[in-house]
Write a protein that holds these residues in place. Structure first.
Motif, PDB file in Angstrom:
ATOM      1  N   ASP A  29      11.475 -54.416  -4.981  1.00  0.00           N
ATOM      2  CA  ASP A  29      10.302 -54.533  -3.969  1.00  0.00           C
ATOM      3  C   ASP A  29       9.986 -53.379  -3.186  1.00  0.00           C
ATOM      4  OD1 ASP A  29       8.221 -55.403  -2.052  1.00  0.00           O
ATOM      5  OD2 ASP A  29       9.257 -57.448  -1.599  1.00  0.00           O
ATOM      6  N   TYR A  30       8.884 -52.678  -3.367  1.00  0.00           N
ATOM      7  CA  TYR A  30       8.732 -51.514  -2.829  1.00  0.00           C
ATOM      8  C   TYR A  30       7.619 -51.456  -1.613  1.00  0.00           C
ATOM      9  CZ  TYR A  30      11.634 -50.395  -6.648  1.00  0.00           C
ATOM     10  OH  TYR A  30      12.695 -50.385  -7.492  1.00  0.00           O
ATOM     11  N   GLY A  31       7.281 -52.666  -1.339  1.00  0.00           N
ATOM     12  CA  GLY A  31       6.336 -52.861  -0.325  1.00  0.00           C
ATOM     13  C   GLY A  31       4.628 -52.711  -0.983  1.00  0.00           C
ATOM     14  N   VAL A  32       4.353 -51.846  -1.475  1.00  0.00           N
ATOM     15  CA  VAL A  32       3.173 -51.675  -2.241  1.00  0.00           C
ATOM     16  C   VAL A  32       3.066 -51.646  -3.625  1.00  0.00           C
ATOM     17  CG1 VAL A  32       2.267 -50.189  -0.206  1.00  0.00           C
ATOM     18  CG2 VAL A  32       3.287 -49.201  -2.549  1.00  0.00           C
ATOM     19  N   TRP A  38       5.681 -53.734  -6.935  1.00  0.00           N
ATOM     20  CA  TRP A  38       6.642 -54.716  -7.337  1.00  0.00           C
ATOM     21  C   TRP A  38       7.150 -54.617  -8.758  1.00  0.00           C
ATOM     22  CZ3 TRP A  38       2.670 -55.249  -4.380  1.00  0.00           C
ATOM     23  CH2 TRP A  38       2.960 -55.352  -2.940  1.00  0.00           C
ATOM     24  N   THR A  72       5.594 -52.777 -13.818  1.00  0.00           N
ATOM     25  CA  THR A  72       5.064 -52.672 -12.561  1.00  0.00           C
ATOM     26  C   THR A  72       3.817 -53.174 -12.155  1.00  0.00           C
ATOM     27  OG1 THR A  72       5.505 -51.062 -10.324  1.00  0.00           O
ATOM     28  CG2 THR A  72       4.168 -50.279 -12.074  1.00  0.00           C
ATOM     29  N   TYR A 127       0.895 -53.156  -8.691  1.00  0.00           N
ATOM     30  CA  TYR A 127       0.533 -52.906  -6.993  1.00  0.00           C
ATOM     31  C   TYR A 127      -0.329 -54.153  -6.593  1.00  0.00           C
ATOM     32  CZ  TYR A 127       1.906 -48.457  -8.758  1.00  0.00           C
ATOM     33  OH  TYR A 127       2.804 -47.405  -9.134  1.00  0.00           O
ATOM     34  N   ALA A 152      -0.164 -57.762  -4.720  1.00  0.00           N
ATOM     35  CA  ALA A 152       0.725 -58.386  -3.806  1.00  0.00           C
ATOM     36  C   ALA A 152       0.740 -59.788  -4.394  1.00  0.00           C
ATOM     37  CB  ALA A 152       0.395 -58.588  -2.350  1.00  0.00           C
TER      38      ALA A 152
END
Length: 143
Positions: A116-119, A121, A136, A138, A140
């Motif tokens: 989980d990289y904030g912007v 996943w 991946t 982008y 949410a």
């Protein structure tokens, strides 16, 4: 007019760039068993064969959405060394695609880990030669 040499950081936003790229086309991977890897990329990731009539298995090209992998045989047939500098390939999908991928991997009993990289996943899993494959998004997760 010849182009001057510049570092990436020295290119101003308003300057024209001579190279016009659309997207990443493919990543070339050296694999120990081409048919096994073709099966894996088809069955696990759903990639489709491309250019098989023209190139056969040299390289075996698999793609989805205009990008993918070109699989080249390892000349000695041994596993790819762990110190190989090219150990990673990432594919982009939608949030729905990421959740479907996780469900499919679980159903197949394929282990993966998540980031989980904030912007962004991502899920990560190894291919048959140990290359790390990332899926991946982008988008949410719904609140």
């Amino acid at each position: 007019m010849p182009l001057e040499r510049r570092t990436v950081g020295s290119v101003a936003a308003e300057e024209a760039v001579a190279v016009e790229l659309e997207a990443l086309d493919h990543v070339g991977l050296v694999v120990s068993d081409v048919p096994r890897s073709v099966r894996w990329y088809r069955e696990v990731l759903g990639l489709r064969r491309a250019y098989e009539d023209a190139w056969g298995d040299f390289p075996a090209v698999l793609e989805a959405g205009g990008s993918g992998v070109a699989l080249f045989p390892n000349e000695d047939g041994r596993p790819v060394p762990v110190d190989d500098p090219m150990r990673y390939v990432g594919f982009r999908t939608s949030r729905r695609g990421l959740e479907a991928a996780k469900a499919e991997l679980r159903a197949r009993g394929i282990e993966f880990h998540e980031g989980d990289y904030g912007v962004a996943w991502s899920v990560y899993l190894p291919d048959p030669d140990g290359y790390q494959v990332e899926i991946t998004t982008y988008e949410a997760a719904p609140a």
